[in-house]
Write an enzyme that holds these catalytic residues in place. Structure first.
Site, PDB file in Angstrom:
ATOM      1  N   ASN A 164      31.360 -53.575 -13.112  1.00 54.00           N
ATOM      2  CA  ASN A 164      32.225 -53.586 -11.937  1.00 54.00           C
ATOM      3  C   ASN A 164      33.250 -52.470 -12.080  1.00 54.00           C
ATOM      4  O   ASN A 164      33.247 -51.739 -13.054  1.00 54.00           O
ATOM      5  CB  ASN A 164      32.889 -54.966 -11.773  1.00 54.00           C
ATOM      6  CG  ASN A 164      33.712 -55.350 -12.993  1.00 54.00           C
ATOM      7  OD1 ASN A 164      34.691 -54.674 -13.300  1.00 54.00           O
ATOM      8  ND2 ASN A 164      33.287 -56.376 -13.713  1.00 54.00           N
ATOM      9  N   ASP A 179      30.263 -62.928 -14.202  1.00 51.61           N
ATOM     10  CA  ASP A 179      29.945 -64.364 -14.221  1.00 51.61           C
ATOM     11  C   ASP A 179      28.496 -64.599 -14.641  1.00 51.61           C
ATOM     12  O   ASP A 179      28.144 -65.665 -15.128  1.00 51.61           O
ATOM     13  CB  ASP A 179      30.158 -64.950 -12.817  1.00 51.61           C
ATOM     14  CG  ASP A 179      31.651 -65.064 -12.513  1.00 51.61           C
ATOM     15  OD1 ASP A 179      32.071 -64.685 -11.403  1.00 51.61           O
ATOM     16  OD2 ASP A 179      32.404 -65.491 -13.409  1.00 51.61           O
ATOM     17  N   ASP A 211      32.514 -69.041 -19.456  1.00 54.96           N
ATOM     18  CA  ASP A 211      33.791 -68.783 -18.778  1.00 54.96           C
ATOM     19  C   ASP A 211      34.878 -68.718 -19.858  1.00 54.96           C
ATOM     20  O   ASP A 211      35.293 -69.740 -20.412  1.00 54.96           O
ATOM     21  CB  ASP A 211      34.099 -69.914 -17.780  1.00 54.96           C
ATOM     22  CG  ASP A 211      35.327 -69.578 -16.922  1.00 54.96           C
ATOM     23  OD1 ASP A 211      35.316 -69.887 -15.721  1.00 54.96           O
ATOM     24  OD2 ASP A 211      36.285 -68.984 -17.479  1.00 54.96           O
ATOM     25  N   VAL A 266      38.207 -67.770 -19.974  1.00 55.40           N
ATOM     26  CA  VAL A 266      39.567 -68.320 -19.787  1.00 55.40           C
ATOM     27  C   VAL A 266      39.531 -69.838 -19.678  1.00 55.40           C
ATOM     28  O   VAL A 266      40.425 -70.528 -20.187  1.00 55.40           O
ATOM     29  CB  VAL A 266      40.257 -67.670 -18.555  1.00 55.40           C
ATOM     30  CG1 VAL A 266      39.722 -68.189 -17.234  1.00 55.40           C
ATOM     31  CG2 VAL A 266      41.775 -67.842 -18.637  1.00 55.40           C
ATOM     32  N   PHE A 299      43.589 -64.486 -13.852  1.00 52.01           N
ATOM     33  CA  PHE A 299      43.736 -63.670 -12.642  1.00 52.01           C
ATOM     34  C   PHE A 299      42.699 -64.173 -11.646  1.00 52.01           C
ATOM     35  O   PHE A 299      41.644 -64.685 -12.038  1.00 52.01           O
ATOM     36  CB  PHE A 299      43.468 -62.196 -12.946  1.00 52.01           C
ATOM     37  CG  PHE A 299      44.697 -61.421 -13.382  1.00 52.01           C
ATOM     38  CD1 PHE A 299      45.249 -61.627 -14.632  1.00 52.01           C
ATOM     39  CD2 PHE A 299      45.291 -60.492 -12.544  1.00 52.01           C
ATOM     40  CE1 PHE A 299      46.373 -60.919 -15.044  1.00 52.01           C
ATOM     41  CE2 PHE A 299      46.414 -59.763 -12.947  1.00 52.01           C
ATOM     42  CZ  PHE A 299      46.957 -59.992 -14.199  1.00 52.01           C
TER      43      PHE A 299
END
Ligand code: PMT
Length: 432
Positions: free
Chosen positions: A222, A291, A318, A320, A335
């Site tokens: 990204n 993800d 995941d 966090v 975030f």
């Protein structure tokens, strides 16, 4: 800095010549400076230089009877308001990290109650070695009250001809950090001595994108540049924190004083975070973590065909949410990168991931967010929110860290536990 007592330790690196300038700046600002040189330092600089600058005899030996009869090493360790070791060689850092006291400087560092700051200076290969990075990280644990502050190194050309991390910070930069530490003490007019807002705190940050490989040539990623996370890391250091930064592939220099761990995939970032999170006070997940990843990574470059192609993706861990789920967890900040219904999606993630705080940003805007120098975020917590406004990412980072600091102090002060944080909108005048 009038009357502040600075013990300047100098170890054996070519950067020792810069220590004379640092010494001059300190003396000029009114500080009282005493210099301790290692044997190696004297191969680069004459003690007489520093004696002339400070007006005090330079100390260089633990077993100097004459010097000991004047001010003994324990008295000298107690005399200092701060010990600054600049330059700090790999060898000195290794000895300090392992509690050695085989010469005067390491003995003083063990014996002093004062804060210690080191300015590393070494060849870039030496700095990048895993063992050196481990020793640097270990400095955060050598004392119960506060971690050793690591200032630098900088990146750039080196005396040995190499280019990379390992250059000692410039004397003016080191001097500014010493001043910041002391001015933080003087900051509170009521005479209450306040250390830097995050002094003694350990902060772990993720930044940048991840790369999910399709085959040896291609990957999914990204547009994250890492700027937001790197800004948070730099500001956290200047607020006194010991900072570890786990970064995806970015082209940013390491902020001075930050311990950096480079990763590529989400899985590697997950493993690096879990390896570093024990003992952390704060975790800030600013990375744009994929993800999903391809279920299969082709061992050879995928050949194109006339047909379309289906790639089966599976979920990545995941990061966090995993950290937020730890029994002994740090204050956990996520975030939310949203393109619509920003606040409601962000609130959903705050709840779903079990976070203490989430920073919402609208990444559909071209003027902020991914790869921009600016951001416009709203901080959201269980019973409040605060718009932090549009600003340069360094200023946004300061504002985020101030919110985090407010929460940390509320967590540690039982009185205000139930209070809402002030959730008025942000105005420029709030900036110091
Ligand atoms: O890096 P820059 O160019 O400066 O851009 C900054 C930024 C836009 C990347 C940054 O401000 C930002 O929004 N980072 C979060 C991007 C993201 O992945 O948001 P998300 O809503 O998809 O993820 C929510 C949270 O979960 C994030 O804290 C993320 O780090 C975390 N996450 C997501 C997936 C995953 N597998 N593990 C995670 O920890």
């Amino acid at each position: 800095m009038n009357g502040k007592k600075v013990l300047l330790g100098i170890t054996g690196g070519i950067a020792a010549y810069k220590s004379a300038e640092l010494c001059r700046l300190l003396i000029k600002s009114g500080a009282d400076v005493r210099v301790v040189m290692s044997a190696g330092a004297k191969a680069f600089m004459q003690p007489l230089t520093f004696q002339a600058l400070t007006g005090h005899e330079v100390r260089d030996s633990l077993l100097d009877e004459r010097a000991e009869s004047g001010m003994g090493h324990i008295e000298l360790a107690r005399w200092a308001d701060i010990i600054v070791v600049a330059p700090a060689t790999a060898n000195f850092i290794a000895h300090l990290a392992h509690g050695f006291a085989e010469d005067l400087l390491t003995t003083l560092c063990l014996a002093t109650p004062a804060p210690i700051a080191v300015a590393p200076a070494m060849n870039q290969q030496m700095w990048s070695k895993k063992i050196t990075q481990k020793n640097v990280q270990a400095l955060a644990d050598i004392s119960d009250c506060q971690p050793v502050l690591v200032w630098g190194p900088d990146e750039g050309s080196q005396a040995c001809g190499d280019v990379g991390p390992g250059r000692m910070l410039e004397p003016a930069d080191i001097f500014a950090r010493i001043k910041a530490l002391f001015s933080a003490d003087a900051m509170d007019a009521s005479g209450k001595s306040e250390a830097l807002p995050l002094a003694g705190k350990r902060v772990l940050i993720t930044a940048g994108p991840t790369r999910e490989s399709l085959d040896p040539v291609r990957y999914i990623s990204n547009h994250s540049s890492g700027k937001m996370g790197f800004a948070i890391a730099a500001e956290a250091v200047s607020m006194g924190a010991a900072v570890t930064l786990v970064s995806g592939p970015v082209s940013l220099p390491t902020p001075s004083g930050v311990t950096r761990v480079d990763v590529s995939s989400a899985q590697q970032m997950y493993e690096a975070v879990l390896a570093n999170v024990p003992g952390m006070d704060v975790f800030v997940a600013s990375a744009a973590v994929a993800d999903y990843r391809p279920e299969q990574i082709a061992s050879q470059k995928i050949k194109k065909s006339n047909e379309g192609m289906v790639i089966h993706l599976i979920r990545n861990p995941d990061i966090v949410a995993t950290v937020a789920g730890l029994t002994k967890r740090p204050f956990t900040v996520g975030f939310a990168a949203e393109t619509n219904d920003v606040l409601s999606y962000a609130k959903g993630k705050l709840q779903k991931k079990g976070l203490d705080l989430i920073i919402a940003n609208d990444v559909s805007r071209s003027d902020i967010g991914f790869n921009s120098d600016h951001n416009d975020v709203t901080a959201i917590w269980s019973d409040g929110e605060q718009s932090l406004g549009m600003a340069n990412k360094s200023v946004v980072a300061q504002r985020i860290l101030r919110i985090i600091t407010e929460h940390l102090s509320k967590l540690s002060s039982p009185v205000a536990a139930g209070e809402n944080l002030n959730n008025k909108g942000y105005s420029e005048s709030d900036d110091e």
